[in-house]
Write an enzyme that holds these catalytic residues in place. Structure first.
Site, short mmCIF file in Angstrom:
data_model
loop_
_atom_site.label_atom_id
_atom_site.label_comp_id
_atom_site.label_asym_id
_atom_site.label_seq_id
_atom_site.Cartn_x
_atom_site.Cartn_y
_atom_site.Cartn_z
N LEU A 142 0.84 -1.20 0.00
CA LEU A 142 0.00 0.00 0.00
C LEU A 142 0.87 1.25 0.00
O LEU A 142 1.87 1.31 0.73
CB LEU A 142 -0.91 0.00 1.23
CG LEU A 142 -2.01 -1.06 1.24
CD1 LEU A 142 -2.73 -1.06 2.57
CD2 LEU A 142 -3.01 -0.82 0.12
N ASP A 187 -7.50 7.88 9.04
CA ASP A 187 -6.78 7.90 7.76
C ASP A 187 -6.42 6.46 7.41
O ASP A 187 -5.57 5.84 8.06
CB ASP A 187 -5.51 8.75 7.87
CG ASP A 187 -5.81 10.20 8.16
OD1 ASP A 187 -6.77 10.72 7.57
OD2 ASP A 187 -5.11 10.81 9.00
N LEU A 188 -7.06 5.91 6.42
CA LEU A 188 -6.96 4.49 6.10
C LEU A 188 -5.51 4.04 5.92
O LEU A 188 -4.77 4.57 5.09
CB LEU A 188 -7.74 4.19 4.82
CG LEU A 188 -7.77 2.72 4.37
CD1 LEU A 188 -8.46 1.86 5.43
CD2 LEU A 188 -8.48 2.59 3.02
N ASP A 189 -5.11 3.06 6.75
CA ASP A 189 -3.78 2.43 6.68
C ASP A 189 -2.63 3.43 6.83
O ASP A 189 -1.53 3.19 6.34
CB ASP A 189 -3.62 1.65 5.36
CG ASP A 189 -4.54 0.44 5.30
OD1 ASP A 189 -4.74 -0.19 6.35
OD2 ASP A 189 -5.06 0.15 4.21
N GLU A 190 -2.89 4.55 7.51
CA GLU A 190 -1.84 5.55 7.70
C GLU A 190 -1.60 5.86 9.17
O GLU A 190 -1.00 6.89 9.49
CB GLU A 190 -2.18 6.82 6.92
CG GLU A 190 -2.18 6.63 5.41
CD GLU A 190 -2.42 7.92 4.65
OE1 GLU A 190 -2.38 8.99 5.27
OE2 GLU A 190 -2.64 7.85 3.42
#
Length: 291
Positions: A203, A233-236
């Site tokens: 990702l 914050d998606l995948d952050e």
């Protein structure tokens, strides 16, 4: 170290300043406590100081409540963010999964074999695939379905049930062991600092279905996985642990997928273990991990 005395793990952060270690160690000595191990770190960028102390309380005349109250007085004067946890108390963990079960299976094995010092009172899934696996470990399984394209109201209802399970079971940590639904910003906020996710480290390069097949098509030479705290914050979210493995042209997509899943298991297990051992402290968008 074996001791019959109560053991605690103290974690703290505050503005970096002279004398923090002296003040903390002095306080513990004055109150009949013996330090078993200690680690500290001063971050020049954030100007914050972080510390983890594992100690035993050897004064029988000092009850738990008094120890906490007296430390709170000192901590307030130094504007510390701190937690004092019973080292012998096993944190309560809720596992969440969808239809890919390698991380779930790995965590359950580590739990059952005593490698992961936790209690697991609940497994939650939007599918029924792992109902029997949960039953084999005698862990309650909660099926919370969410249809594709479900309405916002349906998602809120599902997440409300999720929060109810978390509250009822006094959950300390939620682990998304390949749970493939995006959590709402409201749920992410409710679980801030106590929810961990795992994803492949491609990702955002390879999004969507079959990322390892996409990686194979691009001829990648390294694959990996990242465990991080869940945020809106998606995948952050703040990264806890990462792992990588070198691959080559002779490996087919299935081999890459198998290697990737092994990495995901190891990386997630490390992150969970460090969390339940109170080794992870948040430092803004980063983490400090005392290994």
């Amino acid at each position: 170290m074996t001791t019959t005395h109560p053991q605690y793990i103290l974690t703290l952060s505050c503005l970096d300043q002279r004398g923090i270690v002296h003040r903390v160690s002095g306080f513990l000595a004055e109150h009949g406590c013996n330090i078993i191990d200690s680690a500290q770190f001063g971050d020049a960028q954030s100007q914050l100081f972080f510390m983890r102390v594992h100690f035993s309380a050897e004064d029988p005349a000092l009850p738990d409540a008094a120890l906490r109250a007296r430390f709170a007085e000192m901590a307030e004067g130094m504007r510390m963010n701190w937690q004092l946890n019973d080292a012998r108390e096993k944190p309560r963990v809720m596992l969440m999964v969808s239809k890919i079960g390698h991380c779930l299976n790995d965590l359950l094995f580590r739990y059952k074999s005593g490698l992961l010092p936790v209690e697991i009172p609940a497994i939650v899934s939007n599918h029924t695939d792992f109902y029997q696996l949960a039953a084999s470990y005698n862990i309650p399984f909660h099926h919370l379905p969410l249809a594709a394209g479900a309405s916002a109201d349906a998602k809120r209802a599902q997440e409300a049930r999720m929060l109810e399970i978390i509250k009822t079971n006094d959950i300390d940590l939620v682990v998304l062991a390949r749970y493939m639904q995006i959590l709402s910003p409201e749920l992410c906020e409710a679980l801030k600092g106590r929810a961990i996710n795992i994803h492949h480290s491609f990702l955002p390069s390879f999004k969507g279905a079959k990322p390892y097949y996409q990686a194979h098509d691009r001829g990648v030479k390294l694959i990996g996985a990242t465990a991080h705290f869940v945020t809106g914050d998606l995948d952050e979210g703040p990264i806890i642990e990462q792992g990588v493995e070198r691959v080559d042209h002779a490996m087919d997509p299935e081999t890459l997928t198998a290697i990737g899943r092994d990495i995901e298991c190891v990386v997630l297990a490390r992150a969970v273990k460090w969390f339940v051992e109170h080794r992870i402290l948040l430092n803004g968008h980063k983490t400090v991990v005392f290994k």
